[in-house]
Design an enzyme around this catalytic site. Structure first.
Site, mmCIF file in Angstrom:
data_model
loop_
_atom_site.group_PDB
_atom_site.id
_atom_site.type_symbol
_atom_site.label_atom_id
_atom_site.label_comp_id
_atom_site.label_asym_id
_atom_site.label_seq_id
_atom_site.Cartn_x
_atom_site.Cartn_y
_atom_site.Cartn_z
ATOM 1 N N ASP A 61 40.746 19.245 65.373
ATOM 2 C CA ASP A 61 39.491 19.002 65.248
ATOM 3 C C ASP A 61 39.256 17.340 65.203
ATOM 4 O O ASP A 61 39.810 16.574 64.184
ATOM 5 C CB ASP A 61 39.055 19.662 63.827
ATOM 6 C CG ASP A 61 39.095 21.178 63.590
ATOM 7 O OD1 ASP A 61 39.932 21.774 64.577
ATOM 8 O OD2 ASP A 61 38.756 21.767 62.784
ATOM 9 N N HIS A 98 36.334 16.012 65.155
ATOM 10 C CA HIS A 98 35.267 15.798 64.265
ATOM 11 C C HIS A 98 34.392 14.361 64.345
ATOM 12 O O HIS A 98 33.991 13.586 63.471
ATOM 13 C CB HIS A 98 35.531 16.027 62.856
ATOM 14 C CG HIS A 98 35.415 17.510 62.596
ATOM 15 N ND1 HIS A 98 34.357 18.433 62.441
ATOM 16 C CD2 HIS A 98 36.575 18.330 62.002
ATOM 17 C CE1 HIS A 98 34.675 19.467 62.192
ATOM 18 N NE2 HIS A 98 36.099 19.481 61.814
ATOM 19 N N ASP A 132 35.811 21.779 67.638
ATOM 20 C CA ASP A 132 34.944 20.836 66.643
ATOM 21 C C ASP A 132 35.280 19.577 67.141
ATOM 22 O O ASP A 132 35.861 18.802 66.228
ATOM 23 C CB ASP A 132 35.791 21.115 65.197
ATOM 24 C CG ASP A 132 35.595 22.415 64.463
ATOM 25 O OD1 ASP A 132 34.440 23.103 64.965
ATOM 26 O OD2 ASP A 132 35.802 22.798 63.403
ATOM 27 N N ASN A 150 33.567 26.215 65.613
ATOM 28 C CA ASN A 150 32.329 26.404 64.701
ATOM 29 C C ASN A 150 31.294 25.548 64.600
ATOM 30 O O ASN A 150 29.772 25.759 64.373
ATOM 31 C CB ASN A 150 32.870 27.016 63.393
ATOM 32 C CG ASN A 150 33.330 25.763 62.401
ATOM 33 O OD1 ASN A 150 34.572 25.421 62.933
ATOM 34 N ND2 ASN A 150 32.680 25.553 61.547
ATOM 35 N N HIS A 151 31.675 24.137 64.735
ATOM 36 C CA HIS A 151 30.782 23.113 64.723
ATOM 37 C C HIS A 151 29.891 23.047 66.200
ATOM 38 O O HIS A 151 28.868 22.729 66.380
ATOM 39 C CB HIS A 151 31.291 21.807 64.618
ATOM 40 C CG HIS A 151 31.766 21.640 63.005
ATOM 41 N ND1 HIS A 151 30.933 21.131 62.244
ATOM 42 C CD2 HIS A 151 32.802 22.066 62.380
ATOM 43 C CE1 HIS A 151 31.612 21.070 61.199
ATOM 44 N NE2 HIS A 151 32.679 21.735 61.100
#
Length: 158
Positions: free
Chosen positions: A25, A27, A54, A80-81
């Site tokens: 991830d 992010h 993500d 999911n993001h």
């Protein structure tokens, strides 16, 4: 490097020319990915990045995500993001609030057009990347896989 698959599973042929790197991830921390590229002497003409999703939220560079993930050597599964951004753009009930609680605040500072472009791109992402290697196929997914379901049945189910 040819790719085969549908929009839910992306199958990548073995990278005959260079190396494959799997990254977790990101992010919104693409500046750290830039450091990584330099440390491993990443070669855009030969190497590939396989990302578990993500790529947005929490970090300072989320608005730059499309600049990175649309490169021909960057392969990404939907996390999911990305799903929260898509859900917000689709006006899914309660999604905006959930997204803001999970790092989506950066989105309030960018154009609606950019968010729509991101959502449209993320909707095209697979849920699974399967890549051929010398040791057999390797699966790249975002989160937990059901332990009771063999890999072949997982691919069929998706």
């Amino acid at each position: 490097m040819p790719n085969i698959g549908n929009n839910k599973v992306l199958r990548l042929l073995k990278n005959q020319l260079g190396r494959d790197f799997v990254v977790g991830d990101i992010h919104g921390n693409f500046h750290l990915l830039d450091i990584f590229y330099k440390e491993v002497n990443f070669d855009e003409s030969r190497d590939r990045i396989l990302c578990v999703g993500d790529v947005i939220d929490r970090g300072p560079d989320s608005a730059l995500a499309l600049d990175y993930v649309k490169k021909h050597w960057f392969f990404l599964v939907r996390g999911n993001h990305e799903e929260m951004l898509i859900g917000t753009q689709n006006r899914d009930y309660g999604m905006y609030e959930m997204w803001m609680k999970n790092g989506g605040e950066w989105a309030d500072d960018v154009s609606d057009e950019l968010l729509q472009q991101m959502a449209e791109f993320y909707q095209t992402l697979p849920y699974i990347i399967e890549v051929q290697t010398d040791l057999g196929n390797v699966g790249i997914v975002h989160a937990d896989m059901p332990a009771f379901l063999p890999w072949g049945q997982t691919l069929e189910a998706i």
